[in-house]
Scaffold this motif. Structure first.
Motif, PDB file in Angstrom:
ATOM      1  N   LEU A   1       0.834  -1.197   0.000  1.00 35.86           N
ATOM      2  CA  LEU A   1       0.000   0.000   0.000  1.00 35.86           C
ATOM      3  C   LEU A   1       0.872   1.252   0.000  1.00 35.86           C
ATOM      4  O   LEU A   1       2.035   1.228   0.410  1.00 35.86           O
ATOM      5  CB  LEU A   1      -0.919   0.010   1.216  1.00 35.86           C
ATOM      6  CG  LEU A   1      -1.923  -1.149   1.330  1.00 35.86           C
ATOM      7  CD1 LEU A   1      -2.692  -1.037   2.631  1.00 35.86           C
ATOM      8  CD2 LEU A   1      -2.867  -1.163   0.135  1.00 35.86           C
ATOM      9  N   SER A   2       0.282   2.371  -0.411  1.00 32.25           N
ATOM     10  CA  SER A   2       1.008   3.639  -0.432  1.00 32.25           C
ATOM     11  C   SER A   2       1.222   4.130   0.993  1.00 32.25           C
ATOM     12  O   SER A   2       0.355   3.965   1.861  1.00 32.25           O
ATOM     13  CB  SER A   2       0.222   4.679  -1.218  1.00 32.25           C
ATOM     14  OG  SER A   2       0.805   5.956  -1.092  1.00 32.25           O
ATOM     15  N   PRO A   3       2.367   4.752   1.257  1.00 29.06           N
ATOM     16  CA  PRO A   3       2.585   5.306   2.600  1.00 29.06           C
ATOM     17  C   PRO A   3       1.545   6.348   2.997  1.00 29.06           C
ATOM     18  O   PRO A   3       1.352   6.592   4.189  1.00 29.06           O
ATOM     19  CB  PRO A   3       3.987   5.925   2.503  1.00 29.06           C
ATOM     20  CG  PRO A   3       4.666   5.158   1.422  1.00 29.06           C
ATOM     21  CD  PRO A   3       3.585   4.839   0.426  1.00 29.06           C
ATOM     22  N   LEU A   4       0.901   6.967   2.018  1.00 19.23           N
ATOM     23  CA  LEU A   4      -0.128   7.944   2.321  1.00 19.23           C
ATOM     24  C   LEU A   4      -1.453   7.297   2.711  1.00 19.23           C
ATOM     25  O   LEU A   4      -2.346   7.985   3.204  1.00 19.23           O
ATOM     26  CB  LEU A   4      -0.350   8.862   1.108  1.00 19.23           C
ATOM     27  CG  LEU A   4       0.834   9.760   0.727  1.00 19.23           C
ATOM     28  CD1 LEU A   4       0.550  10.514  -0.573  1.00 19.23           C
ATOM     29  CD2 LEU A   4       1.153  10.731   1.850  1.00 19.23           C
ATOM     30  N   ASN A   5      -1.553   6.021   2.488  1.00 15.09           N
ATOM     31  CA  ASN A   5      -2.793   5.305   2.797  1.00 15.09           C
ATOM     32  C   ASN A   5      -2.851   5.024   4.301  1.00 15.09           C
ATOM     33  O   ASN A   5      -1.950   4.425   4.877  1.00 15.09           O
ATOM     34  CB  ASN A   5      -2.852   3.992   2.007  1.00 15.09           C
ATOM     35  CG  ASN A   5      -4.248   3.416   1.960  1.00 15.09           C
ATOM     36  OD1 ASN A   5      -5.025   3.590   2.888  1.00 15.09           O
ATOM     37  ND2 ASN A   5      -4.560   2.729   0.869  1.00 15.09           N
TER      38      ASN A   5
ATOM     39  N   ARG B   1       5.926   8.919   4.492  1.00 16.20           N
ATOM     40  CA  ARG B   1       4.697   9.702   4.536  1.00 16.20           C
ATOM     41  C   ARG B   1       5.020  11.190   4.707  1.00 16.20           C
ATOM     42  O   ARG B   1       4.384  12.059   4.078  1.00 16.20           O
ATOM     43  CB  ARG B   1       3.828   9.195   5.685  1.00 16.20           C
ATOM     44  CG  ARG B   1       2.437   9.795   5.759  1.00 16.20           C
ATOM     45  CD  ARG B   1       1.724   9.272   7.009  1.00 16.20           C
ATOM     46  NE  ARG B   1       0.385   9.801   7.116  1.00 16.20           N
ATOM     47  CZ  ARG B   1      -0.692   9.221   6.606  1.00 16.20           C
ATOM     48  NH1 ARG B   1      -0.572   8.075   5.961  1.00 16.20           N
ATOM     49  NH2 ARG B   1      -1.894   9.764   6.745  1.00 16.20           N
ATOM     50  N   ASP B   2       6.028  11.486   5.533  1.00 19.53           N
ATOM     51  CA  ASP B   2       6.452  12.882   5.714  1.00 19.53           C
ATOM     52  C   ASP B   2       7.040  13.443   4.423  1.00 19.53           C
ATOM     53  O   ASP B   2       6.774  14.606   4.062  1.00 19.53           O
ATOM     54  CB  ASP B   2       7.476  12.944   6.844  1.00 19.53           C
ATOM     55  CG  ASP B   2       7.992  14.340   7.073  1.00 19.53           C
ATOM     56  OD1 ASP B   2       7.222  15.196   7.554  1.00 19.53           O
ATOM     57  OD2 ASP B   2       9.188  14.591   6.770  1.00 19.53           O
ATOM     58  N   PHE B   3       7.842  12.638   3.714  1.00 22.79           N
ATOM     59  CA  PHE B   3       8.398  13.100   2.437  1.00 22.79           C
ATOM     60  C   PHE B   3       7.289  13.453   1.451  1.00 22.79           C
ATOM     61  O   PHE B   3       7.315  14.511   0.802  1.00 22.79           O
ATOM     62  CB  PHE B   3       9.287  12.014   1.829  1.00 22.79           C
ATOM     63  CG  PHE B   3      10.633  11.877   2.484  1.00 22.79           C
ATOM     64  CD1 PHE B   3      11.143  12.891   3.281  1.00 22.79           C
ATOM     65  CD2 PHE B   3      11.391  10.732   2.310  1.00 22.79           C
ATOM     66  CE1 PHE B   3      12.376  12.774   3.892  1.00 22.79           C
ATOM     67  CE2 PHE B   3      12.631  10.605   2.912  1.00 22.79           C
ATOM     68  CZ  PHE B   3      13.121  11.617   3.711  1.00 22.79           C
ATOM     69  N   MET B   4       6.323  12.568   1.327  1.00 16.13           N
ATOM     70  CA  MET B   4       5.310  12.696   0.285  1.00 16.13           C
ATOM     71  C   MET B   4       4.298  13.809   0.577  1.00 16.13           C
ATOM     72  O   MET B   4       3.517  14.174  -0.302  1.00 16.13           O
ATOM     73  CB  MET B   4       4.588  11.363   0.126  1.00 16.13           C
ATOM     74  CG  MET B   4       5.521  10.236  -0.315  1.00 16.13           C
ATOM     75  SD  MET B   4       4.789   8.598  -0.288  1.00 16.13           S
ATOM     76  CE  MET B   4       3.715   8.695  -1.718  1.00 16.13           C
ATOM     77  N   GLN B   5       4.303  14.335   1.800  1.00 17.54           N
ATOM     78  CA  GLN B   5       3.385  15.424   2.148  1.00 17.54           C
ATOM     79  C   GLN B   5       4.059  16.794   2.149  1.00 17.54           C
ATOM     80  O   GLN B   5       3.420  17.795   2.455  1.00 17.54           O
ATOM     81  CB  GLN B   5       2.767  15.142   3.525  1.00 17.54           C
ATOM     82  CG  GLN B   5       1.790  13.983   3.530  1.00 17.54           C
ATOM     83  CD  GLN B   5       1.240  13.694   4.914  1.00 17.54           C
ATOM     84  OE1 GLN B   5       1.817  14.100   5.926  1.00 17.54           O
ATOM     85  NE2 GLN B   5       0.115  12.980   4.972  1.00 17.54           N
TER      86      GLN B   5
ATOM     87  N   ILE C   1       6.562   0.884 -12.812  1.00 18.75           N
ATOM     88  CA  ILE C   1       6.475   0.619 -11.379  1.00 18.75           C
ATOM     89  C   ILE C   1       6.068   1.849 -10.590  1.00 18.75           C
ATOM     90  O   ILE C   1       5.260   1.766  -9.661  1.00 18.75           O
ATOM     91  CB  ILE C   1       7.834   0.080 -10.869  1.00 18.75           C
ATOM     92  CG1 ILE C   1       8.160  -1.255 -11.553  1.00 18.75           C
ATOM     93  CG2 ILE C   1       7.819  -0.087  -9.354  1.00 18.75           C
ATOM     94  CD1 ILE C   1       9.526  -1.787 -11.205  1.00 18.75           C
ATOM     95  N   LEU C   2       6.587   3.023 -10.969  1.00 20.21           N
ATOM     96  CA  LEU C   2       6.450   4.187 -10.111  1.00 20.21           C
ATOM     97  C   LEU C   2       5.370   5.171 -10.555  1.00 20.21           C
ATOM     98  O   LEU C   2       4.771   5.841  -9.715  1.00 20.21           O
ATOM     99  CB  LEU C   2       7.790   4.925 -10.032  1.00 20.21           C
ATOM    100  CG  LEU C   2       8.942   4.126  -9.419  1.00 20.21           C
ATOM    101  CD1 LEU C   2      10.224   4.931  -9.523  1.00 20.21           C
ATOM    102  CD2 LEU C   2       8.647   3.802  -7.971  1.00 20.21           C
TER     103      LEU C   2
ATOM    104  N   PHE D   1       9.658  10.552  -5.069  1.00 23.24           N
ATOM    105  CA  PHE D   1      10.837  10.151  -4.303  1.00 23.24           C
ATOM    106  C   PHE D   1      10.438   9.197  -3.167  1.00 23.24           C
ATOM    107  O   PHE D   1      11.115   8.190  -2.908  1.00 23.24           O
ATOM    108  CB  PHE D   1      11.537  11.391  -3.750  1.00 23.24           C
ATOM    109  CG  PHE D   1      12.781  11.087  -2.958  1.00 23.24           C
ATOM    110  CD1 PHE D   1      13.900  10.541  -3.586  1.00 23.24           C
ATOM    111  CD2 PHE D   1      12.837  11.328  -1.585  1.00 23.24           C
ATOM    112  CE1 PHE D   1      15.047  10.248  -2.857  1.00 23.24           C
ATOM    113  CE2 PHE D   1      13.977  11.038  -0.859  1.00 23.24           C
ATOM    114  CZ  PHE D   1      15.089  10.499  -1.493  1.00 23.24           C
ATOM    115  N   GLY D   2       9.343   9.511  -2.487  1.00 20.68           N
ATOM    116  CA  GLY D   2       8.854   8.607  -1.441  1.00 20.68           C
ATOM    117  C   GLY D   2       8.438   7.250  -1.998  1.00 20.68           C
ATOM    118  O   GLY D   2       8.687   6.203  -1.384  1.00 20.68           O
ATOM    119  N   ASN D   3       7.812   7.274  -3.201  1.00 17.25           N
ATOM    120  CA  ASN D   3       7.430   6.001  -3.834  1.00 17.25           C
ATOM    121  C   ASN D   3       8.652   5.175  -4.215  1.00 17.25           C
ATOM    122  O   ASN D   3       8.651   3.944  -4.086  1.00 17.25           O
ATOM    123  CB  ASN D   3       6.584   6.278  -5.079  1.00 17.25           C
ATOM    124  CG  ASN D   3       5.126   6.528  -4.729  1.00 17.25           C
ATOM    125  OD1 ASN D   3       4.627   6.004  -3.736  1.00 17.25           O
ATOM    126  ND2 ASN D   3       4.454   7.349  -5.527  1.00 17.25           N
TER     127      ASN D   3
END
Length: 424
Positions: free
Chosen positions: A270-274, A331-335, A360-361, A399-401
């Motif tokens: 799952l995505s870190p944002l999930n 999650r912190d990176f992606m936000q 993939i990304l 980058f987070g992905n």
């Protein structure tokens, strides 16, 4: 004078004859009170029989003693490190003091005598669990004796032998246990211990449902030691491979570990944002912790001999903890909304410029990523004045992905290596 000397000699001769007659009566067997041939034969062969003396005509000659085990039932307890065997001990030897002529006793060739009435070899188990017990294994039983002096005894025995468990591959473990048997006091020049053919018979063995004897082997140790160069103390070592029947253990212990492993891969996919990713990771961590506590209660722990299953569960807990920490970091990176460093943008552009990286990304929502992949990032196709904030956020998300996918690949490799090491 001459007659006086002759009289003294005659008197001395009579006294000598009297004392010889008395001694002869002391060693002569009293007449049997039995009316049956078997009773008379028993009284005759046991007359002046000494059960404490090795029954050989020549005391310098070694007596051959052969034996084998007919297993009936066994148990193994890894907690107490004890292998318990119930068996019939078939042992035979030659007794030179138990011979007779059958024609003198109505052609009787066999006789049954109790072990308390005859000499028996002091076969003993050296690695008994309780060293305070009598080491001799031949107990109370009746033996068959032939007119040639061949004795055959089959006493039922119970043996508790020490066998320290190796639980490295629990519950798919196989224990190597052995019986070390030999004479307790006689040396090899007095008692020659031999093995019968097929020293272990398992035709009548009743399986206990927890363990099975997969194989066995035997070896005769010569018993030569530096302390006694002129004497030998031979022994017999019978080795058993005792294999655990792991069906119920696999269902109750291994299957939950596989379930925890599947949950780990599910939340890592799952995505870190999930938000569901964090929820699943916490549930997985709690389940793994409870399972490790159950394992430590179920498996007897013995010093540094740690079961691989427990090591696998311990390392899995640590990996889940690190996965939660990395999830919070990604999650912190992606936000983030700030402008990423140039090296992060370069990494993102380099990864999505190749086809595997796009598959993939990318979900084709990154304008800069798609343009970089198509090699159209030239300032014309991108409107920087209106899309800077969106592009910066997409770079952080990509980058987070990238880091998250690398983490997933590393976890797959690590878990695969751990499972290979666990397979026996």
């Amino acid at each position: 004078m001459i007659f006086t000397k002759i009289g003294r000699c005659a008197l001395l001769f009579q006294l000598i004859h009297f004392f010889v007659a008395i001694n002869a009566q002391d060693y002569a067997c009293p007449p049997s009170n039995s009316d049956t041939p078997l009773g008379k034969l028993k009284d005759s062969v046991l007359c002046n029989y000494d059960t404490s003396v090795r029954p050989v005509a020549n005391h310098e000659k070694a007596m051959n003693v052969s034996f084998r085990l007919v297993l009936k039932y066994f148990t193994y307890d890894p907690i107490s490190s004890m292998l318990s065997l119930d068996a019939w001990l078939t042992v035979t030897w030659k007794d030179d003091h138990l011979t007779w002529k059958p024609e003198q006793y109505q052609n009787i060739k066999n006789l049954h005598l109790h072990t308390s009435s005859i000499w028996t070899p002091d076969l003993s188990v050296y690695n008994m669990a309780n060293q305070g017990e009598d080491p001799e294994v031949i107990g109370s039983a009746k033996c068959l004796v032939t007119y040639k002096g061949v004795v055959l005894c089959v006493p039922p025995i119970h043996i508790d032998a020490l066998c320290v468990a190796d639980l490295s591959h629990y519950p798919f473990d196989t224990q190597n246990c052995s019986l070390q048997m030999g004479s307790w006091v006689h040396k090899g020049e007095e008692l020659n211990i031999k093995l019968m053919k097929n020293v272990v018979n398992m035709d009548d063995l009743i399986h206990n449902g927890e363990w099975k004897i997969s194989s066995y082997s035997s070896v005769r140790n010569s018993g030569k030691y530096a302390c006694c160069p002129n004497d030998t103390y031979p022994s017999i070592e019978i080795s058993f491979k005792v294999k655990r029947l792991s069906g119920s253990h696999a269902a109750g212990i291994v299957i939950p570990i596989l379930a925890d492993l599947i949950l780990s891969f599910v939340f890592l996919s799952l995505s870190p944002l999930n938000k569901e990713r964090l929820v699943l990771s916490y549930v997985t961590l709690l389940a793994q912790f409870i399972h490790v506590q159950f394992l430590t209660w179920q498996i007897p722990l013995k010093g540094d001999n740690i079961p691989l299953l427990l090591t696998f569960s311990r390392d899995s807990i640590l990996m889940t903890v690190f996965a939660i920490l990395f999830t919070l970091l990604f999650r912190d990176f992606m936000q983030r909304k700030t402008t990423p460093p140039a090296w992060i943008s370069s990494i993102v552009s380099g990864v999505i410029s190749c086809r595997p990286g796009q598959i993939i990304l990318l979900s084709d929502y990154s304008t800069r990523g798609v343009a970089s992949a198509k090699k159209e990032e030239d300032g014309t196709t991108i409107v920087s004045s209106d899309t800077n904030a969106s592009t910066n956020n997409q770079d952080w998300v990509l980058f987070g992905n990238i880091l998250d996918k690398i983490l997933l690949i590393l976890y797959v490799i690590i878990y695969f290596t751990m499972m290979i090491a666990f397979i026996p």
